[in-house]
Design a protein around this motif. Structure first.
Motif, mmCIF file in Angstrom:
data_model
loop_
_atom_site.group_PDB
_atom_site.id
_atom_site.type_symbol
_atom_site.label_atom_id
_atom_site.label_comp_id
_atom_site.label_asym_id
_atom_site.label_seq_id
_atom_site.Cartn_x
_atom_site.Cartn_y
_atom_site.Cartn_z
ATOM 1 N N GLY A 122 12.650 -12.271 48.613
ATOM 2 C CA GLY A 122 14.001 -12.399 49.134
ATOM 3 C C GLY A 122 14.962 -11.317 48.708
ATOM 4 O O GLY A 122 16.130 -11.329 49.116
ATOM 5 N N ALA A 123 14.490 -10.366 47.929
ATOM 6 C CA ALA A 123 15.381 -9.317 47.440
ATOM 7 C C ALA A 123 15.647 -8.245 48.486
ATOM 8 O O ALA A 123 16.660 -7.534 48.418
ATOM 9 C CB ALA A 123 14.798 -8.672 46.182
ATOM 10 N N VAL A 124 14.741 -8.089 49.441
ATOM 11 C CA VAL A 124 14.840 -7.001 50.417
ATOM 12 C C VAL A 124 14.598 -7.545 51.816
ATOM 13 O O VAL A 124 13.706 -8.367 52.038
ATOM 14 C CB VAL A 124 13.815 -5.884 50.096
ATOM 15 N N ILE B 51 15.860 -0.738 55.684
ATOM 16 C CA ILE B 51 15.507 -1.528 54.499
ATOM 17 C C ILE B 51 16.796 -1.834 53.754
ATOM 18 O O ILE B 51 17.519 -0.922 53.356
ATOM 19 C CB ILE B 51 14.532 -0.753 53.589
ATOM 20 N N SER B 52 17.117 -3.114 53.598
ATOM 21 C CA SER B 52 18.358 -3.523 52.939
ATOM 22 C C SER B 52 18.034 -4.327 51.692
ATOM 23 O O SER B 52 17.412 -5.395 51.775
ATOM 24 C CB SER B 52 19.213 -4.374 53.893
ATOM 25 N N ARG C 51 12.965 -13.184 64.137
ATOM 26 C CA ARG C 51 11.538 -13.128 63.820
ATOM 27 C C ARG C 51 11.050 -11.715 63.541
ATOM 28 O O ARG C 51 9.958 -11.533 63.014
ATOM 29 C CB ARG C 51 10.720 -13.756 64.942
ATOM 30 N N HIS C 52 11.851 -10.710 63.875
ATOM 31 C CA HIS C 52 11.455 -9.329 63.614
ATOM 32 C C HIS C 52 11.891 -8.848 62.233
ATOM 33 O O HIS C 52 11.539 -7.743 61.824
ATOM 34 C CB HIS C 52 12.055 -8.409 64.679
ATOM 35 N N THR C 53 12.673 -9.661 61.529
ATOM 36 C CA THR C 53 13.150 -9.289 60.195
ATOM 37 C C THR C 53 12.212 -9.854 59.142
ATOM 38 O O THR C 53 11.967 -11.062 59.100
ATOM 39 C CB THR C 53 14.583 -9.811 59.963
ATOM 40 N N ARG C 54 11.706 -8.990 58.297
ATOM 41 C CA ARG C 54 10.790 -9.407 57.240
ATOM 42 C C ARG C 54 11.538 -9.533 55.914
ATOM 43 O O ARG C 54 12.374 -8.692 55.575
ATOM 44 C CB ARG C 54 9.644 -8.395 57.077
#
Length: 473
Positions: A23-25, A34-35, A15-18
């Protein structure tokens, strides 16, 4: 170490991942990163889940686990035979609690009970015999770490379950944790530790149901929350308790540091992480721990936990800091703590400069300054919370001295106490009124902080009290 996640292993973004830019990042993890995903990888994540099926998905799933952006979907992992694990219970007296623990296990797993030189060894032996467990009797007291190591030396199964005697654990919780070992890089997993009706000092639930146990039910030092997480220094979950641990035997080596009477579980976790192995916290599995129910026993336990700070500082000097702040976060805290007319403008200026700096670096997203504002906001809230912790918990002896001669320090303490109590009360929803909850919260902080200071003074080193200011998180 080299490890390959098996086909079918499924992870879910936490839940901490935005997820941004359609959906690209991905933005998340600890430290926050930032991936940007390649188009092929983008298409493999469905409804926040990714299942390993080839080399590409295996590499992506491993990256998400390693960075803390995703967690295993444990119920999707294959079931594990309980016969692959052995339970090791260190005990010194406590025959009543031991009997309750072994009854809960119910013979589903082999059990080794290590009697750490009990004053009444016959009572412990009688309980062990009644439940068909194996007894290892030590001639001298080694402490929990040494007792666990003595039991570990007798284990012949691939996995070991360390359980304290004042715990109730069900085989279903152990089986759930064993599923995690489908990840070959995993060395250890720990469950959520919740409260058990009935205090350690009494035999009845009615006698133990008081304001201390109600506070502990909501805010126990052993309860690490409801979010699954990787465990490592400077992450949301930095340690797990030896109250209950499931581990891969071959990863443990000699086991716990037997010279440590407190903090040996934290030391083991951090050593495993330093070796490149993974440790996880799995709240879907839970055990019940018997809280202290008298004021003296409760405060003594909090103080005892604090005394582990210096021994850990000696062994892990880079990981023991009471708070970890970026320089800009420290600057904001200093400005606000000054309580001058320029305090808020200076803090705001630092925040704006931080947003601009993050925005210039966040070139992977379409709206870098929007993301930067959000990240800086989270960082600001985190810095304030850590400032409160320093003021009320880790540095409270200095705070008390400051209150004697400074109105600003007294004002800061009042604000921090009220804000901290209100936040924790709203977050935990205890079965306790706000006044007693607030008093218990401050006593908790004072006892733990006193233990940290005592260990630092005895060790003649302030290392466990110094904040860590890092330019890059």
């Amino acid at each position: 170490m080299t490890a390959r996640l098996p086909d079918g292993f499924t992870v879910r973004l936490n839940r901490h991942t935005r997820v941004v830019d359609h959906g690209a990042v991905l933005v998340g993890g600890s430290p926050t990163r930032i991936s940007r995903l390649k188009p092929l990888a983008r298409g493999r994540i469905h409804a926040g889940e990714l299942t390993v099926s080839d080399a590409a998905t295996r590499a992506l799933a491993d990256h998400l686990l390693a960075t803390g952006m995703a967690d295993p979907v444990v119920h999707a992992l294959p079931a594990v035979d309980l016969s692959t694990a052995t339970v090791v219970v260190p005990v010194r007296d406590r025959p009543r609690q031991l009997d309750r623990l072994l009854a809960g296990i119910g013979g589903a797993l082999p059990v080794i009970v290590v009697d750490d030189a009990s004053e009444d060894p016959a009572a412990v032996a009688a309980v062990v015999t009644r439940h068909g467990a194996q007894l290892v009797a030590l001639e001298r007291n080694l402490g929990p770490a040494g007792a666990r190591n003595a039991g570990l030396a007798q284990v012949s199964t691939p996995f070991v379950v360390f359980v304290d005697s004042d715990v109730v654990v069900e085989p279903a919780a152990i089986e759930l944790m064993l599923r995690h070992f489908a990840d070959p890089a995993l060395a250890m997993v720990a469950p959520r530790v919740l409260g058990l009706a009935g205090g350690e000092d009494t035999g009845t639930a009615a006698a133990a149901a008081n304001w201390i146990t109600r506070y502990e039910d909501a805010r126990s030092s052993l309860d690490l929350g409801s979010d699954s997480s990787t465990v490592r220094p400077r992450s949301p979950v930095t340690w797990v308790s030896s109250t209950c641990l499931v581990a891969r035997v071959e990863a443990l080596g000699a086991g716990f540091d037997a010279s440590m009477r407190v903090g040996e579980d934290v030391d083991l976790v951090w050593r495993l992480v330093e070796e490149g192995r993974r440790v996880r916290f799995e709240p879907a599995a839970s055990v019940r721990h018997e809280h202290r129910s008298t004021l003296r026993a409760w405060l003594g336990r909090k103080f005892f936990y604090g005394t582990g700070a210096h021994p850990l500082a000696v062994r892990h000097p880079d990981d023991i800091a009471p708070v970890v702040l970026p320089p800009w976060g420290a600057a904001v805290l200093v400005a606000l703590a000054a309580q001058r007319r320029w305090s808020i403008p200076v803090a705001a200026l630092v925040l704006v400069a931080t947003v601009l700096r993050i925005g210039r670096r966040a070139t992977a997203v379409r709206h870098p300054y929007r993301l930067a504002s959000r990240l800086a906001g989270y960082g600001f809230i985190g810095a304030i919370a850590q400032g409160f912790a320093l003021l009320l918990r880790h540095w409270w002896p200095l705070t008390a001295i400051g209150c004697l001669g400074s109105r600003r320090v007294r004002r800061a303490v009042v604000v921090a106490s009220l804000a901290d109590t209100a936040w924790e009360f709203a977050r935990t929803r205890p079965q306790l009124d706000p006044v007693r909850f607030g008093i218990a919260r401050r006593l908790d902080d004072a006892a733990y902080g006193a233990g940290v200071w005592w260990s630092a003074i005895r060790g003649r080193s302030p290392k466990a009290l110094l904040p860590d200011l890092r330019r890059r998180h």
